[in-house]
Design an enzyme around this catalytic site. Structure first.
Site: not given
Lengths: 89, 588
Positions: A14-15
């Site tokens: 993810h980010a």
């Protein structure tokens, strides 16, 4: 130059971990993309990469075009593996 | 008696938010409103001219951010500074750049292009579930405001305007806001949005300011400049228009906290010495002359580390000899005869220093930096050494070289210092005699060979952060390996023990200037290993002084000798805790 990967991180890619890849990719001259099932994003861009969300077990590839493509892909693969984010498929 | 100016006829109201930073603050509200960054959207502009305006604004923003980052690093530490690394990366983002360029090519003015391109990304991030991404939306807003303020020539609203003590109230404090904040005037922080990990919260904790965040926009709507407030950073509440009872309770809480500070303050002028008489000098780490006052207020017996790199960062040119001389002289004079260790430039490829044109390196911490750079760039190094020597007549200077790996590097660095002294003497410029010349021990090679180094160096200062990083080959900012960054690992302690043994053979002394110096668990071990100077951030000085005054050095030596025989960092910690049961978990 393209290398396939499978996400190994328990919580997916993810980010925050993805943003680290930008720092690895940015210095290379080659154009570098992260290719998922539905899109390809510029791996040198925080903006693009932060929008990526891949679940554990998902497959994706890193595609580089340019003189230092091989080195770029190797560096990214090394970071992905070191961080336990993904393995080469 | 409650201060009558802080009570009010209006009924008290209590707002709830997130307890973001402990402590109690009482004071009038200071509303930090954003500057007017409105602009007209234009079409039919000359794309090249707008591009040039944009490039100037981006360059100015980059210069700002480098400066703000180093300011944040000096006052708040690496975590706070990392926020600005992210800003710099975002500022150069190719997707964002492409979106802006596309609008410019269509004839828009730079303001409209910047606003529109950022807006699209902000909207995208804010719509996501991930709290990390929502915080990045705040980064983007902050960054956009900075670029627009340069395009429009309207400076960002600044906490620099604050002249009276107040509680800062804002929608959210941007990293740029907090970097300009004077902790002496700010009694507390209240924001409408944010959580414990938002910028406002992290910065407030770094500065020791009570803070309550995320109280909601509506809750703040009724506040005006001067509205009396109490911020209870432990409870997470804000009392608006407090009544006499609320004010008394808040003041009682402040009194109790103050009593604790006073108890420690009473130790301020006590010489650092263990209960059984071993002298341990307690010094401060600083990054700028302005920090001298804080160091002295915390009872610093000297400056154990003055990081000169802050003079060099956040600018496009290099500081000249006179500018450097003035900074060094200011610190030496400010410390009024107390010893001041000034470390020569410790900088490398990980820091943006445009004037040096350093190439990007894959491994900046194993690369061309610090003394390696200085020895290769005598033009740069000599200017600093001349400035140091000229300043030496204004106080008690000790010169320290960073990142020494080989004895030859130390000898070469000192030869440059000697040559600079000879030049100045030939020019008839006075220089103090007998300036001690020492070195950082942060590379394991230096610890291993400390006996040979000690033949030449007058003192050692262990840079524990880097020594631990290099010894364990672990970057503590990398969360996957941060668990290997173990200050109390017996391997790290063994390197420090070697350093002390080598130094002792030649009658030289050893200090520690990394975070370990301020760590209560490490302190007895360091003293027990033979460290006689501890240099730390100013807020740690008084509590550590109390600890030194109560310490028995003979007992500490036994503990340290035992620690060197253990296998695990956790065993060392357990041994320290068993020997000093009064160390609370909060001290960890």
């Amino acid at each position: 130059m393209e290398q396939n990967f499978i996400v190994t991180a328990e919580h997916g890619l993810h980010a925050r971990p993805a943003a680290q890849l930008v720092q690895v990719a940015a210095p290379f001259a080659s154009a570098i993309e992260l290719v998922t099932a539905d899109k390809a994003v510029n791996l040198k861009s925080m903006m693009s990469v932060m929008g990526v969300g891949l679940a554990s077990g998902a497959s994706f590839s890193v595609r580089a075009t340019g003189d230092d493509a091989q080195a770029a892909v190797d560096a990214i693969a090394a970071r992905l593996e070191e961080q336990g984010l993904a393995r080469r498929a | 008696m409650p201060d009558p100016t802080l009570t009010s006829a209006a009924a008290p109201v209590t707002l709830s938010g997130v307890a973001a930073s402990p402590g109690t603050g009482i004071g009038p509200a200071f509303l930090l409103s954003a500057p007017d960054l409105s602009f007209d959207t234009l079409t039919g502009q000359d794309p090249a001219a707008e591009r040039a305006r944009l490039d100037n604004a981006l360059a100015a923003s980059r210069t700002d951010l480098n400066g703000v980052r180093e300011g944040a690093r000096a006052r708040l530490g690496d975590d706070a500074a990392a926020i600005f690394d992210a800003h710099l990366l975002l500022l150069d983002d190719p997707e964002l750049g492409a979106a802006i360029q596309e609008t410019l090519t269509g004839g828009a003015n730079a303001e409209a292009a910047v606003h529109g391109a950022f807006e699209a990304f902000i909207g995208m991030f804010e719509s996501l579930d991930d709290p990390y991404l929502r915080e990045r939306a705040a980064d983007l807003r902050d960054l956009r405001a900075r670029v627009l303020s340069h395009l429009l020539g309207r400076p960002l609203a600044s906490l620099g305007e604050l002249r009276e003590p107040a509680i800062v109230v804002a929608h959210d404090l941007t990293p740029s806001d907090t970097a300009g904040l004077d902790p002496a005037l700010v009694r507390g922080v209240v924001t409408a949005v944010g959580g414990r990990t938002s910028h406002s919260a992290i910065m407030a904790r770094g500065l020791g300011l009570p803070a309550v965040v995320g109280v909601g926009e509506a809750a703040l709507a009724g506040l005006t400049r001067g509205t009396p407030l109490i911020v209870s950073g432990d409870a997470g509440t804000v009392t608006v228009h407090p009544d006499a009872a609320a004010l008394s309770a808040a003041q009682a809480a402040q009194v109790a906290a103050q009593a604790e500070r006073d108890r420690l303050d009473a130790l301020k002028d006590r010489e650092g010495r263990t209960a059984d008489g071993l002298r341990v000098e307690l010094a401060a780490n600083i990054g700028a002359p302005a920090e001298v006052t804080g160091a002295l207020n915390a009872g610093a017996e000297g400056v154990g580390l003055y990081r000169t790199e802050f003079l060099f960062l956040g600018r496009d040119d290099l500081p000249g000899e006179d500018e450097q001389y003035r900074a060094y002289r200011a610190v030496l004079e400010g410390m009024a005869g107390r010893p001041v260790i000034i470390r020569t430039l410790d900088i490398g490829g990980d820091k943006a220093l445009p004037a040096l044109g350093l190439p990007h390196e894959e491994n900046p911490f194993l690369g061309f930096r610090a003394i390696r750079l200085c020895l290769a760039r005598p033009d740069l190094f000599r200017v600093q050494l001349r400035a140091l020597l000229r300043a030496s007549v204004h106080g008690q200077l000790r010169v320290m070289f960073p990142m020494i790996a080989t004895v030859q590097e130390f000898l070469d660095a000192r030869a440059h210092l000697d040559a600079a002294r000879a030049e100045l003497t030939a020019e008839g410029v006075p220089v103090a005699a007998g300036i001690p010349v020492g070195m950082m021990v942060e590379i394991p090679a230096a610890a291993a060979l400390s006996e040979q180094f000690a033949r030449h160096a007058d003192f050692f200062s262990v840079g524990s952060n880097d020594l631990i990083g290099y010894a364990m080959a672990a970057d503590r900012m990398n969360e996957r390996v941060a668990n290997l960054y173990q200050p109390l690992n017996p391997a790290v302690l063994t390197l420090i023990a070697l350093t002390c043994q080598g130094a002792a053979r030649h009658g030289k002394w050893v200090g520690v200037c990394g975070e370990m110096a301020g760590d209560p668990l490490a302190l007895p071990l360091l003293v027990g290993l033979g460290v006689t100077e501890l240099s730390m951030s100013a807020p740690a000085l008084l509590p550590r002084r109390e600890q030194v005054l109560n310490l028995n050095a003979a007992q500490a030596r036994e503990l340290a000798a035992h620690a060197l025989t253990l296998s695990h960092a956790a065993e060392v910690e357990a041994a320290v805790r068993a020997a000093y049961p009064d160390l609370t978990p909060a001290d960890a």
